[in-house]
Design an enzyme around this catalytic site. Structure first.
Site, PDB file in Angstrom:
ATOM      1  N   HIS A 123     -31.791 -95.031 -47.406  1.00 49.44           N
ATOM      2  CA  HIS A 123     -30.930 -96.220 -47.329  1.00 49.44           C
ATOM      3  C   HIS A 123     -30.146 -96.106 -46.024  1.00 49.44           C
ATOM      4  O   HIS A 123     -29.856 -95.005 -45.558  1.00 49.44           O
ATOM      5  CB  HIS A 123     -29.990 -96.162 -48.537  1.00 49.44           C
ATOM      6  CG  HIS A 123     -29.120 -97.373 -48.728  1.00 49.44           C
ATOM      7  ND1 HIS A 123     -27.993 -97.606 -47.978  1.00 49.44           N
ATOM      8  CD2 HIS A 123     -29.196 -98.406 -49.600  1.00 49.44           C
ATOM      9  CE1 HIS A 123     -27.415 -98.718 -48.386  1.00 49.44           C
ATOM     10  NE2 HIS A 123     -28.129 -99.233 -49.370  1.00 49.44           N
ATOM     11  N   ASP A 200     -28.201 -87.824 -51.632  1.00 51.75           N
ATOM     12  CA  ASP A 200     -27.716 -89.169 -51.922  1.00 51.75           C
ATOM     13  C   ASP A 200     -28.235 -89.518 -53.324  1.00 51.75           C
ATOM     14  O   ASP A 200     -29.417 -89.821 -53.497  1.00 51.75           O
ATOM     15  CB  ASP A 200     -28.256 -90.125 -50.852  1.00 51.75           C
ATOM     16  CG  ASP A 200     -28.014 -91.585 -51.203  1.00 51.75           C
ATOM     17  OD1 ASP A 200     -27.545 -91.873 -52.312  1.00 51.75           O
ATOM     18  OD2 ASP A 200     -28.323 -92.434 -50.343  1.00 51.75           O
ATOM     19  N   GLN A 203     -29.158 -93.568 -56.561  1.00 52.51           N
ATOM     20  CA  GLN A 203     -30.147 -94.106 -57.506  1.00 52.51           C
ATOM     21  C   GLN A 203     -30.537 -93.108 -58.595  1.00 52.51           C
ATOM     22  O   GLN A 203     -31.249 -93.485 -59.522  1.00 52.51           O
ATOM     23  CB  GLN A 203     -31.412 -94.559 -56.752  1.00 52.51           C
ATOM     24  CG  GLN A 203     -31.173 -95.722 -55.793  1.00 52.51           C
ATOM     25  CD  GLN A 203     -30.795 -97.019 -56.489  1.00 52.51           C
ATOM     26  OE1 GLN A 203     -31.066 -97.214 -57.685  1.00 52.51           O
ATOM     27  NE2 GLN A 203     -30.152 -97.912 -55.763  1.00 52.51           N
ATOM     28  N   LYS A 226     -23.237 -98.454 -59.863  1.00 51.91           N
ATOM     29  CA  LYS A 226     -24.653 -98.387 -60.264  1.00 51.91           C
ATOM     30  C   LYS A 226     -24.812 -97.645 -61.593  1.00 51.91           C
ATOM     31  O   LYS A 226     -25.910 -97.548 -62.129  1.00 51.91           O
ATOM     32  CB  LYS A 226     -25.483 -97.702 -59.177  1.00 51.91           C
ATOM     33  CG  LYS A 226     -25.530 -98.534 -57.876  1.00 51.91           C
ATOM     34  CD  LYS A 226     -26.475 -97.929 -56.887  1.00 51.91           C
ATOM     35  CE  LYS A 226     -26.241 -98.372 -55.467  1.00 51.91           C
ATOM     36  NZ  LYS A 226     -26.775 -99.694 -55.140  1.00 51.91           N
ATOM     37  N   CYS A 364     -31.789-102.726 -47.509  1.00 52.63           N
ATOM     38  CA  CYS A 364     -30.964-101.784 -46.706  1.00 52.63           C
ATOM     39  C   CYS A 364     -31.759-100.522 -46.390  1.00 52.63           C
ATOM     40  O   CYS A 364     -31.203 -99.418 -46.373  1.00 52.63           O
ATOM     41  CB  CYS A 364     -29.665-101.414 -47.403  1.00 52.63           C
ATOM     42  SG  CYS A 364     -28.556-102.782 -47.593  1.00 52.63           S
TER      43      CYS A 364
END
Ligand code: PLP
Length: 406
Positions: A123, A200, A203, A226, A364
């Site tokens: 991302h 990261d 997700q 999220k 993104c």
């Protein structure tokens, strides 16, 4: 629909509405998930009855708000199995967490010629902060290439690793393709070369059990919005030893121990990295979101999403003219695809008119779109409250669009 699915859906009032005259089908969960009543109520109760600044300890409301905010930090610790709440920094979200690490490491770690390793499916939030950091320091970014399947090229990864690698910054799960990266193995290899590792987890935190101690990463980031929580709050986990070495990110109130005109001493962890009045309502909402996930069961969330992914993939494969972008063996509940002869934004607009919310575009993550030589995809991403019936309507919607476009 099973009782458990109905019960979960009942907790999301937003799902029970019509959009353009059709029942809302929300398949844009990778962008942000919807919020259960528990989260909405926790935030409104705070503003109705509990509003106060925290860490001041002067009165009842302040003590109550502080207790809840710190309970949120403990809930985060529990969720990702960090060793201590000193390692949990509450930020605005994944983007700010990565910027914090990039800014601090560029001040004290990176030297000219050092290398930062990222992957081709990151991302923008895990690309641009490193570009700025290396520009300041004369360091270099190296990129792990992506195979046609949407998986990382692990042979190339091993070849790219060297004693020059100071940091591996890698997404756990790709938001654009859904690929689950083999982070355990990659972290171990990076550690052998003495590199730090940032994961990261924007997700992954919503969809799977994360154990930062088992992963042995130095940093792990995610956003509350999220994981069924509010926007404007998120998490940076950092190993205590690393956070202690890092200079503060921003300065002002809260992050200090003592200020005189001769100089300032900084607060202990985690407050050293939390300058200013934080997003207190957000923290309280985050606590409710984690409690919601724990009540539903993260195992259940993961299992249910895997079922939805398998069902939707099978149904889409039955249609003609569908091109999947990213077919990794290990995938989260994200499907990126194209339909022959139909621009993704046209497909997205017509689906929207049918009440179906999907995301279209580059998500993104422009470099991975460039890798596949496409401007963008249609992305359907599922959450625990979605149903097979909604997937059937989505498939019918695509068939309608295909007929419209001949
Ligand atoms: C993999 C990944 N990283 C980072 C981000 C940025 O998260 P936020 O905008 O919440 O800071 C996202 C958001 O979509 C994401 O999917």
């Amino acid at each position: 629909m099973t009782d458990i699915v109905l019960n979960i859906r009942d907790q999301f009032p937003i799902l029970h509405q019509k959009v353009h005259g059709h029942p809302l089908i929300y398949f844009d969960n990778a962008a942000t998930s919807q919020k259960p009543l528990k989260v909405i109520n926790a935030i409104s109760e705070y503003y109705l009855q509990g509003n106060s600044n925290i860490h001041r300890g002067a009165h009842y409301l302040s003590n109550q708000a502080t207790e809840k905010y710190e309970k949120s930090r403990e809930a985060v610790r529990r969720l990702i199995n960090a060793e201590s709440t000193e390692e949990i920094i509450l930020t605005k979200g994944t983007t700010e967490s990565i910027n914090l690490v990039a800014s601090c490491l560029s001040q004290f770690l990176f030297q000219p010629g050092d290398e930062i390793l990222i992957s081709g499916l990151e991302h923008h939030a895990n690309i641009v902060p490193w570009q700025i950091a290396v520009e300041q320091k004369g360091a270099l970014i190296k990129v792990i290439p992506i195979l046609d399947s949407g998986e990382l090229d692990l042979v190339a990864f091993k070849n790219l690793l060297s004693p020059k690698t100071k940091l591996l910054a890698l997404s756990h799960i790709s938001n654009a393709l859904g690929t689950i990266n083999p982070v355990e193995e990659m972290i171990a290899l990076a550690k052998e070369k003495g590199a730090l590792v940032l994961i990261d987890g924007a997700q992954s935190a919503p969809h799977m059990l994360v154990d930062v101690q088992a992963l042995d990463c130095d940093f792990f980031c995610f956003s509350a919005h999220k994981i069924y929580g509010p926007t404007g709050i998120g998490v940076l986990y950092g190993k205590k030893a690393q956070l202690e070495k890092m200079p503060p990110y921003q300065s002002g109130g809260e992050m200090i121990k003592e200020v005189t005109f001769k100089g300032t001493t900084f607060n202990d962890l985690p407050y050293k990295f939390e300058a200013g009045t934080p997003n207190i309502a957000g923290g309280i909402g985050l606590l409710a979101a984690i409690e919601f996930m724990e009540e539903v069961g993260i195992d259940h969330i993961a299992r249910r999403e895997a079922e939805l992914l398998a069902y939707a993939t099978k149904k889409l494969k039955e249609l003609e003219g569908i091109q999947f972008v990213g077919e990794a063996k290990e995938k989260a509940a994200v499907i990126s695809f194209l339909v022959d002869g139909i621009h993704p934004s046209d497909l997205g607009s017509v689906l929207d008119k049918l009440g179906i919310a999907v995301r279209t575009g580059h998500h993104c993550a422009q470099p991975i779109m460039d890798r596949f030589e496409i401007p963008g995809t249609v992305r359907a991403s599922f959450a625990v409250y979605n149903t097979e019936n909604e997937i059937d309507m989505f498939i019918e919607g695509i068939e309608k669009v295909k007929k419209m476009f001949g």
